[in-house]
Scaffold this motif. Structure first.
Motif, PDB file in Angstrom:
ATOM      1  N   CYS A  49       0.988  -1.032   0.097  1.00 39.35           N
ATOM      2  CA  CYS A  49       0.163   0.038  -0.046  1.00 39.35           C
ATOM      3  C   CYS A  49       1.027   1.152   0.034  1.00 39.35           C
ATOM      4  O   CYS A  49       0.362   2.742  -0.115  1.00 39.35           O
ATOM      5  N   GLU A  50       2.234   1.187   0.131  1.00 39.04           N
ATOM      6  CA  GLU A  50       2.884   2.177  -0.010  1.00 39.04           C
ATOM      7  C   GLU A  50       3.470   2.625  -1.313  1.00 39.04           C
ATOM      8  O   GLU A  50       3.418   3.786  -1.683  1.00 39.04           O
ATOM      9  N   CYS A  51       4.219   1.528  -2.100  1.00 36.61           N
ATOM     10  CA  CYS A  51       4.930   1.732  -3.254  1.00 36.61           C
ATOM     11  C   CYS A  51       4.235   1.068  -4.259  1.00 36.61           C
ATOM     12  O   CYS A  51       4.143   1.636  -5.570  1.00 36.61           O
ATOM     13  N   GLY A  52       3.052   0.251  -4.103  1.00 35.95           N
ATOM     14  CA  GLY A  52       2.395  -0.222  -5.035  1.00 35.95           C
ATOM     15  C   GLY A  52       2.988  -1.765  -5.920  1.00 35.95           C
ATOM     16  O   GLY A  52       2.390  -2.255  -6.765  1.00 35.95           O
ATOM     17  N   TYR A  53       3.942  -2.121  -5.104  1.00 36.48           N
ATOM     18  CA  TYR A  53       4.744  -3.385  -5.680  1.00 36.48           C
ATOM     19  C   TYR A  53       3.433  -4.527  -5.419  1.00 36.48           C
ATOM     20  O   TYR A  53       2.797  -4.506  -4.500  1.00 36.48           O
ATOM     21  N   SER A  54       3.435  -5.364  -6.346  1.00 35.58           N
ATOM     22  CA  SER A  54       2.462  -6.646  -6.144  1.00 35.58           C
ATOM     23  C   SER A  54       3.125  -7.973  -6.403  1.00 35.58           C
ATOM     24  O   SER A  54       3.890  -7.919  -7.271  1.00 35.58           O
ATOM     25  N   GLU A  55       2.642  -8.924  -5.841  1.00 31.95           N
ATOM     26  CA  GLU A  55       2.833 -10.132  -6.157  1.00 31.95           C
ATOM     27  C   GLU A  55       1.687 -11.062  -6.238  1.00 31.95           C
ATOM     28  O   GLU A  55       0.793 -10.871  -5.543  1.00 31.95           O
ATOM     29  N   GLU A  56       1.787 -12.070  -7.156  1.00 32.34           N
ATOM     30  CA  GLU A  56       0.542 -13.211  -7.200  1.00 32.34           C
ATOM     31  C   GLU A  56       1.045 -14.412  -6.775  1.00 32.34           C
ATOM     32  O   GLU A  56       2.124 -14.981  -6.913  1.00 32.34           O
ATOM     33  N   TRP A  57       0.290 -14.969  -5.781  1.00 36.68           N
ATOM     34  CA  TRP A  57       0.448 -16.297  -5.262  1.00 36.68           C
ATOM     35  C   TRP A  57      -0.764 -17.210  -5.546  1.00 36.68           C
ATOM     36  O   TRP A  57      -1.879 -17.008  -5.504  1.00 36.68           O
TER      37      TRP A  57
END
Length: 73
Positions: A49-57
């Motif tokens: 929620c700070e930088c917008g990086y995301s991962e999918e699992w």
């Protein structure tokens, strides 16, 4: 992020978990492993929620096995 609860890019601990959802006509955050939406594997997103990086699992071991089986064809 899933396991550490920390963003690997900015070290924020503000992580949101967005559950995969299968919608009509194969829409949603899914991987199709068959011909119908009932065969869909739901993909969970983890979002900083700070930088917008995301991962999918893929959270369910049985769903991982379905994908492996599909790839063997």
């Amino acid at each position: 992020m899933k396991n550490t609860k920390t963003c690997p890019k900015c070290n924020s601990k503000s992580i949101s978990r967005i559950l995969g959802e299968a919608g009509p006509h194969g829409s949603g955050n899914i991987i199709m492993t068959g011909m119908t939406v009932f065969s869909a594997v739901k993909v969970t997103r983890y979002l900083c929620c700070e930088c917008g990086y995301s991962e999918e699992w893929i959270d369910d071991k049985k769903d991982i096995e379905k994908i492996i089986y599909m790839l063997k064809w």
